[in-house]
Every structure is written in structure tokens, then in C-alpha cells.
Design an enzyme around this catalytic site. Structure first.
Site, PDB file in Angstrom:
ATOM      1  N   ILE A  62       0.845  -1.194   0.000  1.00 27.11           N
ATOM      2  CA  ILE A  62       0.000   0.000   0.000  1.00 27.11           C
ATOM      3  C   ILE A  62       0.886   1.252   0.000  1.00 27.11           C
ATOM      4  O   ILE A  62       1.084   1.890   1.038  1.00 27.11           O
ATOM      5  CB  ILE A  62      -0.972   0.015   1.202  1.00 27.11           C
ATOM      6  N   PRO A  63       1.452   1.596  -1.158  1.00 26.04           N
ATOM      7  CA  PRO A  63       2.271   2.811  -1.228  1.00 26.04           C
ATOM      8  C   PRO A  63       1.455   4.058  -0.922  1.00 26.04           C
ATOM      9  O   PRO A  63       0.324   4.208  -1.403  1.00 26.04           O
ATOM     10  CB  PRO A  63       2.759   2.829  -2.678  1.00 26.04           C
ATOM     11  N   HIS A  64       2.047   4.932  -0.119  1.00 26.11           N
ATOM     12  CA  HIS A  64       1.426   6.212   0.221  1.00 26.11           C
ATOM     13  C   HIS A  64       2.532   7.164   0.638  1.00 26.11           C
ATOM     14  O   HIS A  64       3.649   6.743   0.909  1.00 26.11           O
ATOM     15  CB  HIS A  64       0.382   6.041   1.333  1.00 26.11           C
ATOM     16  N   GLY A  65       2.233   8.434   0.656  1.00 29.56           N
ATOM     17  CA  GLY A  65       3.243   9.440   0.941  1.00 29.56           C
ATOM     18  C   GLY A  65       3.528   9.623   2.422  1.00 29.56           C
ATOM     19  O   GLY A  65       2.710   9.287   3.276  1.00 29.56           O
TER      20      GLY A  65
END
Length: 146
Positions: A62-65
Site C-alpha cells: 500500500i504505497p502512500h506518501g
């Protein structure tokens, strides 16, 4: 006007294998193209991955900043890419589903928690991995998230 958090247009099926960085670029680009984030948010997604993997287990990443890029989020949104053959996220971790996420305020924590509860069931992960339609993926996610 608020957008829907996840639509069938933001789901890619049967994506060919690529590197984790390409996968992060792909979901980040989808978030940008859908109007959820500015292009600068991708820098925050890459920074997050450099510090801590966004692979959460059970074949899900779950890529996120990072928090410093929250002001680059215009709307809360999700995008999903299905990789039936997987993406190597390092240390023997293979992601079959990569979910890009951008959440206004603290909404991302709530969404992450609900997704994590959905994908802790390996049966749900298998259903996501081998789903044949975007509608099918949307239904599985909505069962646990919405």
C-alpha cells in the site's frame, strides 16, 4: 465536489510484472491522473518506500506518501493494480495487489485499517489476485472497507 474514493476506472487488471519502483510510479501516476494528488505527492510515496516498506504482508503493498506531503493531497482516493505474477518488494515479499492511497486529514488511517482487515484474510487476497473484472475487485474491497 468530493470524488468517489475508488472507482472501476482506477483499477488495473493483469498488469505485467515490474519493479516495485515502477509499481509505485504506476499507482502514484494513477492518483495524479484521477485528481486525488499533485505530481509532487509521488516524491512522498518514494520517500516512504525508502524509509519503510509499504508491503504489509499477505501479498499486498500500500504505497502512500510521508506526512510532509499531505498538503499535496487534494481528495481522498484509492487506486489498485493487480499483478497476478507479483512485484518483488524485497526480502522475499511479493505483492500481487498494489494499492495506492491518498487520504485527506486522518482519513488515510481509517482506510488503511479497513483495507488491512480485509486483506488479512488470505481468501480475500486470492480473490483480488485472480479477479477477472474491476467490478469484482471493487466489490471485494467494498465488502471490507466501505
Amino acid at each position: 465536489m468530493a470524488k468517489e474514493i475508488l472507482t472501476t476506472q482506477n483499477i488495473i487488471l493483469k498488469q505485467k510484472p515490474e519493479t516495485k519502483w515502477e509499481a509505485i510510479e504506476r499507482v502514484g501516476g494513477m492518483l495524479v491522473n484521477s485528481g486525488y494528488v499533485t505530481p509532487k505527492y509521488l516524491d512522498g510515496m518514494k520517500e516512504r518506500e525508502e524509509k519503510f516498506t509499504t508491503y504489509i504482508g499477505n501479498g499486498i503493498a500500500i504505497p502512500h506518501g510521508v506526512n510532509e506531503y499531505k498538503n499535496e493531497i487534494m481528495e481522498t482516493g484509492l487506486v489498485i493494480v493487480q499483478y497476478p505474477d507479483g512485484v518483488d518488494f524485497g526480502k522475499g515479499n511479493t505483492a500481487y495487489i498494489v494499492i495506492g492511497i491518498a487520504g485527506k486529514g486522518d482519513e488515510h488511517l481509517e482506510i488503511l485499517t479497513k483495507i488491512a482487515l480485509t486483506v488479512q484474510d488470505k481468501g480475500n487476497v486470492e480473490r483480488l489476485r485472480f479477479a477477472e473484472t474491476a467490478r469484482e475487485i471493487l466489490s471485494i474491497i467494498e465488502e471490507g472497507v466501505m
